[in-house]
Motif scaffolding. Structure first.
Motif, PDB file in Angstrom:
ATOM      1  N   ASP A 129       0.853  -1.186   0.000  1.00 50.36           N
ATOM      2  CA  ASP A 129       0.000   0.000   0.000  1.00 50.36           C
ATOM      3  C   ASP A 129       0.893   1.242   0.000  1.00 50.36           C
ATOM      4  O   ASP A 129       1.604   1.523   0.962  1.00 50.36           O
ATOM      5  CB  ASP A 129      -0.910  -0.010   1.231  1.00 50.36           C
ATOM      6  N   ASN A 131       0.054   4.272   0.174  1.00 52.06           N
ATOM      7  CA  ASN A 131      -0.383   5.295   1.132  1.00 52.06           C
ATOM      8  C   ASN A 131       0.443   5.256   2.413  1.00 52.06           C
ATOM      9  O   ASN A 131       0.655   6.283   3.057  1.00 52.06           O
ATOM     10  CB  ASN A 131      -1.865   5.108   1.467  1.00 52.06           C
ATOM     11  N   ASN A 135       2.160   8.584   3.734  1.00 48.36           N
ATOM     12  CA  ASN A 135       1.815   9.135   5.046  1.00 48.36           C
ATOM     13  C   ASN A 135       3.010   9.207   5.995  1.00 48.36           C
ATOM     14  O   ASN A 135       3.029  10.025   6.918  1.00 48.36           O
ATOM     15  CB  ASN A 135       0.701   8.306   5.682  1.00 48.36           C
ATOM     16  N   GLU A 151      -7.055  10.133  -6.413  1.00 51.29           N
ATOM     17  CA  GLU A 151      -8.413   9.721  -6.047  1.00 51.29           C
ATOM     18  C   GLU A 151      -8.878   8.560  -6.914  1.00 51.29           C
ATOM     19  O   GLU A 151      -9.509   7.615  -6.419  1.00 51.29           O
ATOM     20  CB  GLU A 151      -9.366  10.912  -6.202  1.00 51.29           C
ATOM     21  N   ASP A 154      -7.433   5.153  -5.885  1.00 50.32           N
ATOM     22  CA  ASP A 154      -7.760   4.670  -4.542  1.00 50.32           C
ATOM     23  C   ASP A 154      -8.617   3.404  -4.590  1.00 50.32           C
ATOM     24  O   ASP A 154      -9.596   3.317  -5.323  1.00 50.32           O
ATOM     25  CB  ASP A 154      -8.509   5.760  -3.783  1.00 50.32           C
ATOM     26  N   ASN A 156     -10.446   1.495  -1.766  1.00 53.37           N
ATOM     27  CA  ASN A 156     -10.856   1.377  -0.363  1.00 53.37           C
ATOM     28  C   ASN A 156      -9.790   1.902   0.592  1.00 53.37           C
ATOM     29  O   ASN A 156      -9.435   1.256   1.585  1.00 53.37           O
ATOM     30  CB  ASN A 156     -11.192  -0.070  -0.025  1.00 53.37           C
ATOM     31  N   GLY A 157      -9.272   3.075   0.279  1.00 51.15           N
ATOM     32  CA  GLY A 157      -8.313   3.721   1.155  1.00 51.15           C
ATOM     33  C   GLY A 157      -6.869   3.333   0.922  1.00 51.15           C
ATOM     34  O   GLY A 157      -5.980   3.807   1.633  1.00 51.15           O
ATOM     35  N   LYS A 158      -6.619   2.502  -0.091  1.00 54.36           N
ATOM     36  CA  LYS A 158      -5.255   2.077  -0.390  1.00 54.36           C
ATOM     37  C   LYS A 158      -4.913   2.361  -1.850  1.00 54.36           C
ATOM     38  O   LYS A 158      -5.777   2.329  -2.720  1.00 54.36           O
ATOM     39  CB  LYS A 158      -5.078   0.583  -0.088  1.00 54.36           C
TER      40      LYS A 158
END
Length: 428
Positions: A129, A131, A135, A151, A154, A156-158
């Protein structure tokens, strides 16, 4: 038996293959598992990053690797291009890549072409991932890159893969016909073409089958999740709209499109926005008046779509994930060469290219700043990833042909396409 023999042969071949296809850097540092350190001269030991790729043209990649290897004091990339810069059959390259994964030869960085749908690799836990890297990196700011692309990537947040370069797939039509809004639904698209009953060509070069195939891919197949789900009413509407498209066309029609567009036949042209003068080119060469870039008709009202040749990922099991992340960042920040006329996702590089295009062609084409701003808005306005796969294309073409020939009903064709594509994606 032939398949078994081929796999055995490939396994033997893999054992003999040189896993490195990288160039020796111009500073004289050679490739090895670890670059020899020379403490007396202050040379820092550099760790090798294994990069596996399947490319048809690794010109840009070779340039990025060379730049990274010359500039980074901690890491050194070794490239294993399974396609050997396009000289190896694609299916054979994929087989060799998969066999290496099975036998435990896991790279740090993976670069795969868009035609290789990555959902299967992600479901098996191969890709990390991204992200988590983003982060945890205080020096990386998402705002420095195209926000809409992040966007669209993406899941499901990954985020598991990022293309360093892209273009936007869209349609162009006369502003006097379609207004200035980039988005429209299928109903709005149908309403427009119904106001032009005499037009023989709706989109230049597109037949009934071409239009149906594009719409099915974009509306019902998700390359990001590997899911396929048909909306039966929308599918039947697509088939109805496709009736306005020709069954076929002569190759001579291509030259006629240049002459016909200004008179309203074809009504639209399909375009990949990859330069800042694409719009003015269409206005001068085709329509001879102001044009609007429209997305493909979409249920969400915005069919402007990102296209990319290659996607970069980091292996979940990378021996040196920190180095892999450093290389991925370098790739994103050094994509200005635009092999194949693609745009960089790095916004500062995008601004530089806008200036370059404006300065280089302003005198010849009278490119105005307003055109640059218009294209920039289009690039930032795309919301969907367009990632076609030849197997899926063939499935759609075959079953749509059965519908167009009257052999199968719309409902039957929808069921079969959904089932066949679903099975194929599950197998991947």
């Amino acid at each position: 038996m032939k398949l078994f023999a081929r796999i055995i042969c490939l396994l033997m071949t893999v054992m003999l293959l040189n896993a490195c296809n990288s160039e020796t850097a111009s500073n004289g540092i050679s490739s090895s598992n670890i670059i020899n350190q020379n403490e007396q001269n202050g040379v820092i030991e550099r760790q090798v990053l294994k990069l596996s790729a399947i490319t048809s043209d690794n010109t840009w990649l070779s340039m990025v690797i060379a730049g990274f290897n010359l500039s980074n004091e901690y890491y050194y990339v070794e490239l294993n291009d399974y396609a050997m810069n396009g000289s190896v059959d694609f299916d054979e390259a994929v087989t060799k890549f998969n066999l290496d994964l099975i036998t435990g030869n896991i790279p740090d960085v993976i670069i795969l072409p868009a035609r290789m749908l990555s959902s299967g690799y992600i479901s098996k836990g191969l890709f990390a991932d991204l992200n988590e890297f983003i982060n945890n990196d205080s020096n990386f700011d998402r705002a420095d890159y195209l926000p809409a692309l992040f966007e669209a990537l993406d899941r499901n947040g990954k985020i598991y893969e990022i293309p360093p370069m892209f273009s936007v797939h869209a349609l162009q039509a006369k502003t006097s016909d379609v207004g200035t809004d980039a988005g429209w639904t299928l109903d709005e698209f149908a309403a427009f073409i119904n106001t032009k009953p005499d037009a023989q060509h709706i989109i230049a070069g597109y037949t009934k089958r071409d239009f149906i195939r594009e719409m099915i891919q974009y509306q019902f197949v998700s390359p990001m999740t590997g899911e396929v789900k048909f909306d039966r009413d929308e599918f039947k509407k697509i088939l109805s709209v496709a009736n306005r498209f020709p069954n076929d066309f002569s190759i001579n029609d291509h030259s006629a499109f240049l002459q016909g567009a200004k008179d309203g036949d074809p009504l639209m042209i399909s375009v990949l926005i990859s330069r800042f003068f694409n719009i003015i080119t269409a206005e001068d060469a085709f329509f001879r008046e102001e044009v609007t870039v429209k997305g493909w008709p979409s249920a969400i009202g915005n069919g402007l779509m990102f296209r990319a040749h290659d996607y970069v990922s980091i292996s979940q099991h990378a021996e040196n994930s920190d180095g892999a992340w450093e290389f991925l960042k370098y790739a994103l920040d050094h994509a200005k060469c635009r092999i194949g006329y693609n745009m960089p996702v790095n916004l500062s590089l995008l601004d530089e290219i806008a200036e370059d295009d404006y300065d280089s062609i302003n005198q010849e084409m009278e490119l105005e700043k307003s055109y640059v701003d218009k294209v920039m808005a289009i690039l930032k306005g795309a919301r969907v990833i367009a990632r076609e796969n030849p197997i899926i294309n063939n499935i759609i073409d075959e079953e749509v042909g059965n519908y167009l020939s009257g052999q199968k009903s719309a409902d039957m064709v929808a069921d079969i396409i959904e089932n066949r594509i679903g099975i194929y994606l599950a197998e991947q």
